[in-house]
Motif scaffolding. Sequence first.
Motif, mmCIF file in Angstrom:
data_model
loop_
_atom_site.group_PDB
_atom_site.id
_atom_site.type_symbol
_atom_site.label_atom_id
_atom_site.label_comp_id
_atom_site.label_asym_id
_atom_site.label_seq_id
_atom_site.Cartn_x
_atom_site.Cartn_y
_atom_site.Cartn_z
ATOM 1 N N VAL A 111 0.853 -1.187 0.000
ATOM 2 C CA VAL A 111 0.000 0.000 0.000
ATOM 3 C C VAL A 111 0.891 1.240 0.000
ATOM 4 C CG1 VAL A 111 -1.904 1.162 1.161
ATOM 5 C CG2 VAL A 111 -1.622 -1.304 1.413
ATOM 6 N N LEU A 112 0.663 2.105 -0.983
ATOM 7 C CA LEU A 112 1.397 3.368 -1.060
ATOM 8 C C LEU A 112 0.943 4.278 0.087
ATOM 9 C CD1 LEU A 112 1.043 3.878 -4.911
ATOM 10 C CD2 LEU A 112 3.064 3.086 -3.681
ATOM 11 N N ARG A 113 1.750 5.201 0.684
ATOM 12 C CA ARG A 113 3.079 5.308 0.113
ATOM 13 C C ARG A 113 4.151 4.688 1.019
ATOM 14 N NH1 ARG A 113 2.959 11.769 -1.068
ATOM 15 N NH2 ARG A 113 0.711 11.774 -0.997
ATOM 16 N N GLY A 114 3.880 4.736 2.343
ATOM 17 C CA GLY A 114 4.915 4.394 3.312
ATOM 18 C C GLY A 114 5.532 3.017 3.143
ATOM 19 N N GLY A 115 4.738 2.056 2.674
ATOM 20 C CA GLY A 115 5.206 0.673 2.595
ATOM 21 C C GLY A 115 6.330 0.429 1.610
ATOM 22 N N VAL A 156 2.303 -6.444 2.096
ATOM 23 C CA VAL A 156 3.467 -5.901 2.813
ATOM 24 C C VAL A 156 3.109 -4.508 3.322
ATOM 25 C CG1 VAL A 156 5.878 -5.182 2.581
ATOM 26 C CG2 VAL A 156 5.063 -7.251 1.409
ATOM 27 N N GLU A 157 3.124 -4.347 4.636
ATOM 28 C CA GLU A 157 2.777 -3.068 5.273
ATOM 29 C C GLU A 157 3.941 -2.579 6.126
ATOM 30 O OE1 GLU A 157 0.771 -0.715 5.267
ATOM 31 O OE2 GLU A 157 -1.335 -1.268 5.211
ATOM 32 N N ASP A 158 4.125 -1.265 6.179
ATOM 33 C CA ASP A 158 5.144 -0.718 7.076
ATOM 34 C C ASP A 158 4.690 -0.796 8.527
ATOM 35 O OD1 ASP A 158 3.189 1.151 6.478
ATOM 36 O OD2 ASP A 158 4.562 2.829 6.233
ATOM 37 N N ILE A 159 3.391 -0.477 8.757
ATOM 38 C CA ILE A 159 2.892 -0.488 10.133
ATOM 39 C C ILE A 159 1.425 -0.889 10.167
ATOM 40 C CG2 ILE A 159 2.321 1.990 10.106
ATOM 41 C CD1 ILE A 159 3.250 2.059 13.100
ATOM 42 N N ILE A 160 1.054 -1.630 11.187
ATOM 43 C CA ILE A 160 -0.351 -1.897 11.465
ATOM 44 C C ILE A 160 -0.656 -1.292 12.820
ATOM 45 C CG2 ILE A 160 -2.155 -3.635 11.739
ATOM 46 C CD1 ILE A 160 -0.404 -5.454 9.948
ATOM 47 N N ASP A 161 -1.677 -0.450 12.813
ATOM 48 C CA ASP A 161 -2.033 0.328 13.998
ATOM 49 C C ASP A 161 -3.406 -0.189 14.452
ATOM 50 O OD1 ASP A 161 -2.842 2.494 15.659
ATOM 51 O OD2 ASP A 161 -1.632 3.911 14.543
ATOM 52 N N THR A 162 -4.474 0.484 14.080
ATOM 53 C CA THR A 162 -5.813 -0.009 14.442
ATOM 54 C C THR A 162 -6.161 -1.300 13.715
ATOM 55 O OG1 THR A 162 -6.902 1.237 12.683
ATOM 56 C CG2 THR A 162 -6.632 2.358 14.799
ATOM 57 N N GLY A 163 -5.566 -1.497 12.542
ATOM 58 C CA GLY A 163 -5.880 -2.668 11.723
ATOM 59 C C GLY A 163 -7.036 -2.424 10.763
ATOM 60 N N LEU A 164 -7.626 -1.233 10.819
ATOM 61 C CA LEU A 164 -8.802 -0.952 9.986
ATOM 62 C C LEU A 164 -8.448 -0.922 8.492
ATOM 63 C CD1 LEU A 164 -10.516 1.770 12.219
ATOM 64 C CD2 LEU A 164 -11.247 -0.601 11.894
ATOM 65 N N THR A 165 -7.297 -0.341 8.165
ATOM 66 C CA THR A 165 -6.865 -0.286 6.764
ATOM 67 C C THR A 165 -6.702 -1.705 6.207
ATOM 68 O OG1 THR A 165 -5.600 1.702 7.297
ATOM 69 C CG2 THR A 165 -5.113 0.649 5.194
ATOM 70 N N LEU A 220 7.470 6.000 7.382
ATOM 71 C CA LEU A 220 6.398 6.680 8.120
ATOM 72 C C LEU A 220 6.648 8.189 8.139
ATOM 73 C CD1 LEU A 220 6.231 4.107 11.013
ATOM 74 C CD2 LEU A 220 4.650 4.332 9.112
ATOM 75 N N ASP A 221 5.578 8.944 7.938
ATOM 76 C CA ASP A 221 5.733 10.377 7.727
ATOM 77 C C ASP A 221 5.049 11.240 8.774
ATOM 78 O OD1 ASP A 221 3.043 9.709 6.697
ATOM 79 O OD2 ASP A 221 3.030 11.793 6.056
ATOM 80 N N LEU A 222 5.450 12.517 8.778
ATOM 81 C CA LEU A 222 4.720 13.588 9.464
ATOM 82 C C LEU A 222 4.449 14.619 8.377
ATOM 83 C CD1 LEU A 222 3.702 15.161 12.002
ATOM 84 C CD2 LEU A 222 5.989 16.158 12.122
ATOM 85 N N TYR A 228 9.949 13.021 6.411
ATOM 86 C CA TYR A 228 10.687 12.063 7.261
ATOM 87 C C TYR A 228 10.619 10.607 6.814
ATOM 88 C CZ TYR A 228 10.948 15.943 10.616
ATOM 89 O OH TYR A 228 11.177 17.148 11.214
ATOM 90 N N ARG A 229 9.961 10.313 5.690
ATOM 91 C CA ARG A 229 9.875 8.911 5.258
ATOM 92 C C ARG A 229 11.256 8.326 4.986
ATOM 93 N NH1 ARG A 229 4.407 7.875 4.054
ATOM 94 N NH2 ARG A 229 3.286 9.582 3.078
ATOM 95 N N ASN A 230 12.203 9.177 4.620
ATOM 96 C CA ASN A 230 13.531 8.713 4.212
ATOM 97 C C ASN A 230 14.501 8.509 5.361
ATOM 98 O OD1 ASN A 230 13.380 11.556 4.509
ATOM 99 N ND2 ASN A 230 15.349 11.788 3.483
HETATM 100 C C1 PRP Z 1 -0.253 3.678 7.381
HETATM 101 C C2 PRP Z 1 0.179 2.250 7.075
HETATM 102 C C3 PRP Z 1 -1.115 1.507 7.000
HETATM 103 C C4 PRP Z 1 -2.011 2.260 7.950
HETATM 104 C C5 PRP Z 1 -2.130 1.495 9.221
HETATM 105 O O1 PRP Z 1 -0.544 4.348 6.206
HETATM 106 O O2 PRP Z 1 0.934 2.143 5.900
HETATM 107 O O3 PRP Z 1 -1.621 1.483 5.693
HETATM 108 O O4 PRP Z 1 -1.409 3.528 8.206
HETATM 109 O O5 PRP Z 1 -3.040 2.121 10.103
HETATM 110 P P1 PRP Z 1 -4.297 1.348 10.674
HETATM 111 O O6 PRP Z 1 -3.868 -0.021 11.107
HETATM 112 O O7 PRP Z 1 -4.733 2.203 11.848
HETATM 113 O O8 PRP Z 1 -5.351 1.305 9.624
HETATM 114 P P2 PRP Z 1 -0.907 5.906 6.148
HETATM 115 O O9 PRP Z 1 -2.392 6.087 6.287
HETATM 116 O O10 PRP Z 1 -0.059 6.642 7.132
HETATM 117 O O11 PRP Z 1 -0.543 6.291 4.642
HETATM 118 P P3 PRP Z 1 0.924 6.513 3.987
HETATM 119 O O12 PRP Z 1 1.592 5.187 3.928
HETATM 120 O O13 PRP Z 1 0.665 7.063 2.619
HETATM 121 O O14 PRP Z 1 1.661 7.478 4.898
#
Ligand code: PRP
Length: 182
Positions: free
Chosen positions: A47-51, A101-110, A161-163, A167-169
């Motif tokens: 998933v773009l872009r962070g991943g 392939v994901e950079d981060i899983i937070d809530t898991g909703l995405t 991961l960005d702000l 900072y993604r780099n």
């Molecule tokens: C990040 C990450 C996941 C999502 C996870 O993307 O790449 O897709 O958040 O969050 P969740 O588990 O709470 O759903 P982001 O929305 O930051 O987009 P980006 O990669 O373009 O920065």
Amino acid sequence: MGFYHSMHDPAIEGILVSTEVIADTVSELGRRITADYAGKNLALVTVLRGGVIFLADLCREIDLPLSLDFMAISSYSPGAGAVRITKDLDDSITGRDVLVVEDIIDTGLTLNYLLSVLRQRDPASLAVCTLFDKDVRRLVDLPIEYSGIRIPDRFVIGYGLDLMGRYRNLPFLATLREEVME
Ligand code: PRP
């Protein structure tokens, strides 16, 4: 006149996960995926872009034939779990062994939304690999076959991961100073 150096960026509080720990983790995940997917028809979906930062390193640690494909999604409202596809995959995944392939899983909703979309396309298998796992924030229970590093509930930047787009780099994962958050 000074030159920019991330180590002296006033917004960065400190390094949460070092470049070396990230490299070791990516290498270990790649080794496991290589063993598990031998003889399969592996398609990495990111998933773009962070991943893309993690994907670029991970795919070179997987010693198998594979393909890369990308999706972009957009939230209707942050944290609502309602998402729409703004860029779909280019190739069919029917019959493929798909690894998201994901950079981060937070809530898991995405991911929950993404998996439901991909499952409808009849892949031979569907699994998930994330580098960072902020599991204390999880709202939906999801099976994550490959999880790299559990991180605390802090706002983190770097390695994809960005702000606000920046900072993604950074080659490491960093925490932000509280003042920047406010
Ligand atoms: C990040 C990450 C996941 C999502 C996870 O993307 O790449 O897709 O958040 O969050 P969740 O588990 O709470 O759903 P982001 O929305 O930051 O987009 P980006 O990669 O373009 O920065």
